[in-house]
Scaffold this motif. Structure first.
Motif, PDB file in Angstrom:
ATOM      1  N   LEU A  44       0.832  -1.201   0.000  1.00 47.56           N
ATOM      2  CA  LEU A  44       0.000   0.000   0.000  1.00 47.56           C
ATOM      3  C   LEU A  44       0.868   1.253   0.000  1.00 47.56           C
ATOM      4  O   LEU A  44       2.044   1.202   0.332  1.00 47.56           O
ATOM      5  N   ASP A  45       0.255   2.412  -0.368  1.00 49.45           N
ATOM      6  CA  ASP A  45       0.996   3.676  -0.398  1.00 49.45           C
ATOM      7  C   ASP A  45       0.278   4.733   0.438  1.00 49.45           C
ATOM      8  O   ASP A  45      -0.721   4.441   1.101  1.00 49.45           O
ATOM      9  N   SER A  46       0.767   5.967   0.402  1.00 51.35           N
ATOM     10  CA  SER A  46       0.224   7.023   1.263  1.00 51.35           C
ATOM     11  C   SER A  46      -1.221   7.384   0.925  1.00 51.35           C
ATOM     12  O   SER A  46      -1.991   7.755   1.815  1.00 51.35           O
ATOM     13  N   VAL A  47      -1.610   7.294  -0.321  1.00 48.46           N
ATOM     14  CA  VAL A  47      -3.008   7.551  -0.697  1.00 48.46           C
ATOM     15  C   VAL A  47      -3.904   6.477  -0.080  1.00 48.46           C
ATOM     16  O   VAL A  47      -4.983   6.768   0.446  1.00 48.46           O
ATOM     17  N   ASP A  48      -3.435   5.229  -0.121  1.00 48.80           N
ATOM     18  CA  ASP A  48      -4.172   4.138   0.513  1.00 48.80           C
ATOM     19  C   ASP A  48      -4.317   4.397   2.018  1.00 48.80           C
ATOM     20  O   ASP A  48      -5.381   4.165   2.596  1.00 48.80           O
ATOM     21  N   ALA A  49      -3.253   4.885   2.635  1.00 47.55           N
ATOM     22  CA  ALA A  49      -3.281   5.164   4.076  1.00 47.55           C
ATOM     23  C   ALA A  49      -4.359   6.187   4.403  1.00 47.55           C
ATOM     24  O   ALA A  49      -5.122   6.012   5.358  1.00 47.55           O
ATOM     25  N   LEU A  50      -4.441   7.234   3.610  1.00 47.53           N
ATOM     26  CA  LEU A  50      -5.442   8.264   3.841  1.00 47.53           C
ATOM     27  C   LEU A  50      -6.852   7.696   3.723  1.00 47.53           C
ATOM     28  O   LEU A  50      -7.719   7.960   4.566  1.00 47.53           O
ATOM     29  N   GLN A  51      -7.081   6.881   2.709  1.00 53.78           N
ATOM     30  CA  GLN A  51      -8.393   6.258   2.543  1.00 53.78           C
ATOM     31  C   GLN A  51      -8.735   5.358   3.733  1.00 53.78           C
ATOM     32  O   GLN A  51      -9.875   5.342   4.199  1.00 53.78           O
ATOM     33  N   LEU A  52      -7.757   4.617   4.225  1.00 54.23           N
ATOM     34  CA  LEU A  52      -7.993   3.728   5.366  1.00 54.23           C
ATOM     35  C   LEU A  52      -8.249   4.508   6.652  1.00 54.23           C
ATOM     36  O   LEU A  52      -9.105   4.124   7.449  1.00 54.23           O
ATOM     37  N   VAL A  53      -7.533   5.603   6.853  1.00 60.34           N
ATOM     38  CA  VAL A  53      -7.751   6.438   8.039  1.00 60.34           C
ATOM     39  C   VAL A  53      -9.192   6.945   8.046  1.00 60.34           C
ATOM     40  O   VAL A  53      -9.881   6.887   9.073  1.00 60.34           O
ATOM     41  N   ILE A  54      -9.667   7.413   6.903  1.00 64.34           N
ATOM     42  CA  ILE A  54     -11.043   7.916   6.797  1.00 64.34           C
ATOM     43  C   ILE A  54     -12.045   6.791   7.047  1.00 64.34           C
ATOM     44  O   ILE A  54     -13.023   6.966   7.774  1.00 64.34           O
ATOM     45  N   GLN A  55     -11.801   5.621   6.455  1.00 62.45           N
ATOM     46  CA  GLN A  55     -12.720   4.500   6.628  1.00 62.45           C
ATOM     47  C   GLN A  55     -12.755   4.006   8.068  1.00 62.45           C
ATOM     48  O   GLN A  55     -13.815   3.684   8.594  1.00 62.45           O
ATOM     49  N   ILE A  56     -11.617   3.955   8.726  1.00 64.86           N
ATOM     50  CA  ILE A  56     -11.559   3.509  10.124  1.00 64.86           C
ATOM     51  C   ILE A  56     -12.334   4.480  11.009  1.00 64.86           C
ATOM     52  O   ILE A  56     -13.072   4.066  11.906  1.00 64.86           O
ATOM     53  N   GLN A  59     -16.084   3.800  10.137  1.00 65.84           N
ATOM     54  CA  GLN A  59     -16.569   2.472  10.500  1.00 65.84           C
ATOM     55  C   GLN A  59     -16.472   2.185  11.990  1.00 65.84           C
ATOM     56  O   GLN A  59     -17.360   1.557  12.563  1.00 65.84           O
ATOM     57  N   TYR A  60     -15.386   2.638  12.611  1.00 61.93           N
ATOM     58  CA  TYR A  60     -15.147   2.297  14.008  1.00 61.93           C
ATOM     59  C   TYR A  60     -15.174   3.503  14.945  1.00 61.93           C
ATOM     60  O   TYR A  60     -15.118   3.346  16.160  1.00 61.93           O
ATOM     61  N   GLY A  61     -15.223   4.713  14.382  1.00 61.69           N
ATOM     62  CA  GLY A  61     -15.237   5.911  15.217  1.00 61.69           C
ATOM     63  C   GLY A  61     -13.916   6.165  15.922  1.00 61.69           C
ATOM     64  O   GLY A  61     -13.875   6.818  16.961  1.00 61.69           O
ATOM     65  N   ILE A  62     -12.837   5.651  15.371  1.00 62.12           N
ATOM     66  CA  ILE A  62     -11.511   5.780  15.980  1.00 62.12           C
ATOM     67  C   ILE A  62     -10.627   6.617  15.062  1.00 62.12           C
ATOM     68  O   ILE A  62     -10.499   6.338  13.876  1.00 62.12           O
ATOM     69  N   MET A  63     -10.021   7.652  15.660  1.00 63.75           N
ATOM     70  CA  MET A  63      -9.142   8.526  14.880  1.00 63.75           C
ATOM     71  C   MET A  63      -7.686   8.079  15.016  1.00 63.75           C
ATOM     72  O   MET A  63      -7.261   7.666  16.091  1.00 63.75           O
ATOM     73  N   ILE A  64      -6.971   8.186  13.922  1.00 68.06           N
ATOM     74  CA  ILE A  64      -5.517   7.982  13.929  1.00 68.06           C
ATOM     75  C   ILE A  64      -4.931   9.382  13.892  1.00 68.06           C
ATOM     76  O   ILE A  64      -4.991  10.067  12.872  1.00 68.06           O
ATOM     77  N   GLU A  65      -4.419   9.815  15.036  1.00 64.23           N
ATOM     78  CA  GLU A  65      -4.109  11.220  15.272  1.00 64.23           C
ATOM     79  C   GLU A  65      -3.014  11.816  14.402  1.00 64.23           C
ATOM     80  O   GLU A  65      -3.077  12.977  14.036  1.00 64.23           O
ATOM     81  N   ASN A  66      -1.976  11.032  14.107  1.00 60.49           N
ATOM     82  CA  ASN A  66      -0.860  11.598  13.351  1.00 60.49           C
ATOM     83  C   ASN A  66      -0.093  10.494  12.632  1.00 60.49           C
ATOM     84  O   ASN A  66      -0.397   9.309  12.777  1.00 60.49           O
ATOM     85  N   GLU A  67       0.907  10.905  11.883  1.00 61.93           N
ATOM     86  CA  GLU A  67       1.669   9.960  11.072  1.00 61.93           C
ATOM     87  C   GLU A  67       2.402   8.923  11.920  1.00 61.93           C
ATOM     88  O   GLU A  67       2.448   7.751  11.572  1.00 61.93           O
ATOM     89  N   GLY A  70      -0.023   6.402  12.985  1.00 64.47           N
ATOM     90  CA  GLY A  70      -0.402   5.651  11.789  1.00 64.47           C
ATOM     91  C   GLY A  70       0.644   4.632  11.377  1.00 64.47           C
ATOM     92  O   GLY A  70       0.302   3.504  10.997  1.00 64.47           O
ATOM     93  N   LEU A  71       1.908   5.000  11.464  1.00 62.59           N
ATOM     94  CA  LEU A  71       2.978   4.064  11.096  1.00 62.59           C
ATOM     95  C   LEU A  71       2.938   2.816  11.971  1.00 62.59           C
ATOM     96  O   LEU A  71       3.109   1.703  11.480  1.00 62.59           O
ATOM     97  N   LYS A  72       2.709   2.999  13.252  1.00 64.10           N
ATOM     98  CA  LYS A  72       2.633   1.857  14.165  1.00 64.10           C
ATOM     99  C   LYS A  72       1.353   1.056  13.920  1.00 64.10           C
ATOM    100  O   LYS A  72       1.378  -0.167  13.868  1.00 64.10           O
ATOM    101  N   ALA A  73       0.227   1.769  13.773  1.00 63.99           N
ATOM    102  CA  ALA A  73      -1.070   1.098  13.612  1.00 63.99           C
ATOM    103  C   ALA A  73      -1.129   0.303  12.313  1.00 63.99           C
ATOM    104  O   ALA A  73      -1.708  -0.779  12.271  1.00 63.99           O
ATOM    105  N   PHE A  74      -0.547   0.832  11.248  1.00 68.52           N
ATOM    106  CA  PHE A  74      -0.624   0.192   9.941  1.00 68.52           C
ATOM    107  C   PHE A  74       0.570  -0.707   9.630  1.00 68.52           C
ATOM    108  O   PHE A  74       0.804  -1.060   8.480  1.00 68.52           O
ATOM    109  N   ALA A  75       1.317  -1.108  10.640  1.00 68.11           N
ATOM    110  CA  ALA A  75       2.478  -1.968  10.410  1.00 68.11           C
ATOM    111  C   ALA A  75       2.058  -3.315   9.819  1.00 68.11           C
ATOM    112  O   ALA A  75       2.737  -3.864   8.956  1.00 68.11           O
ATOM    113  N   SER A  76       0.924  -3.843  10.285  1.00 68.42           N
ATOM    114  CA  SER A  76       0.413  -5.129   9.814  1.00 68.42           C
ATOM    115  C   SER A  76      -1.048  -5.240  10.251  1.00 68.42           C
ATOM    116  O   SER A  76      -1.542  -4.381  10.986  1.00 68.42           O
TER     117      SER A  76
END
Length: 87
Positions: A44-56, A59-67, A70-76
Motif C-alpha cells: 500500500l501507499d500514502s493515498v491508501d493510508a489516507l483512505q484507510l484512516v477515513i474509513q476507520i 466504520q469504528y469511530g476511531i481517529m488515527i491522530e498523526n503519522e 499511523g505508522l505503528k497502527a498500519f504496520a500489519s
C-alpha cells in the motif's frame, strides 16, 4: 455515528480490500503479520493510508491522530487490530 462491528483480523482485511478496491487479493490471503506498506507484503501507499484512516474513523469511530501513530497502527493486520482494540 460509527457502526458497531467486531474488530477481527478478517473484518479488517475485508475492510482494506473493499475500501481500496483491491481486485487481485482476497482478504483471507493477506498475512496477519505481513507489512501493509512498502514492497514487501500488501504494497500500500500514502493515498491508501489516507483512505484507510477515513474509513476507520467512519466504520469504528476511531481517529488515527498523526503519522507516527499511523505508522505503528498500519504496520500489519495484527498491529492494526491491536491498535483498534486498545481504543
Amino acid at each position: 455515528m460509527p457502526i458497531e462491528q467486531p474488530i477481527t483480523n478478517l473484518a479488517l482485511k475485508e475492510m482494506i480490500v473493499t475500501t481500496l478496491n483491491i481486485e487481485d487479493v482476497r482478504p483471507e490471503d493477506i498475512d496477519d503479520d505481513a507489512p501493509l506498506f512498502g514492497e514487501e507484503g500488501l504494497g500500500l501507499d500514502s493515498v491508501d493510508a489516507l483512505q484507510l484512516v477515513i474509513q476507520i474513523e467512519k466504520q469504528y469511530g476511531i481517529m488515527i491522530e498523526n503519522e507516527e501513530v499511523g505508522l505503528k497502527a498500519f504496520a500489519s493486520i495484527n498491529a492494526l487490530s491491536r491498535f483498534l482494540q486498545e481504543k
